[in-house]
Every structure is written in C-alpha cells, then in structure tokens.
Motif scaffolding. Structure first.
Motif: not given
Length: 107
Positions: A58-63
């Motif tokens: 439900t969430a995509q994170i780029i870090a």
C-alpha cells in the motif's frame, strides 16, 4: 554524473525501526531512527513477500541507498500510519547517470 538520489527530491520524512529477527517473545526491532528523508507514494500492488506469499503493498518508499530497513521493519509514514516493510531493493547503475536509491514496498 549522479551517484545517489538527490536529497531535494526526498520531500517526506519517515521513521524506521529495523527488524532484527524473532525472539522467544516475538519480533525484535532496533532503535527507531526518525526524520529519514524519503519520497512516499500510495500504491495498490500485489507483490510476493519473503515467505513467498502474495500480499498487497500500500506504500512505496524511495530513500537513500544506505537506508537500513530490512523486510519486517516497522515504518512510520508521514501521515502517522505505521507500515511494515515487505521488500527492500537497492537500485544501482554504476557508470550510468541515474541515481542509486533504496526502494521499499510496505503493507
């Protein structure tokens, strides 16, 4: 040449409690790290978790590429919701002008 995702693009802040493994009392987590720059997007995507089950991210994170967030880690998203990292992928392209980053899919 770009070596890592530019900080100015990471407009959100997240907190991560890295998953350390299971104990006799349940999952163990490292100390919470707060204020991590990231880019968070809402998604609805079916992926395979580390145990081979189909789950919905439900969430995509780029870090940044050096983020310590193995699958199973707890993540506090910018809206205050707590999510669990399902997968973590480090993207690199040595010699190409594209940024290195860590991509997380969360449930």
């Amino acid at each position: 040449m770009v070596s890592r995702v530019p900080g100015r693009l990471l407009r959100h802040r997240i907190a991560v409690e890295p998953y350390l493994g299971d104990s006799a009392y349940g999952p163990r987590f490292g100390p919470q790290v707060v204020g991590i720059p990231a880019l968070v997007a809402a998604v609805c995507e079916q992926i395979t978790d580390p145990e081979g089950r189909k789950v919905i991210a439900t969430a995509q994170i780029i870090a940044s590429p050096d983020l310590d967030c193995p699958p199973g880690s707890r993540i506090t998203l910018p809206d205050g919701r707590t999510a669990t990292a399902i997968s973590a992928a480090r993207h690199t392209a040595p010699g190409l002008p594209v940024p290195a980053c860590t991509e997380l899919k969360c449930q």
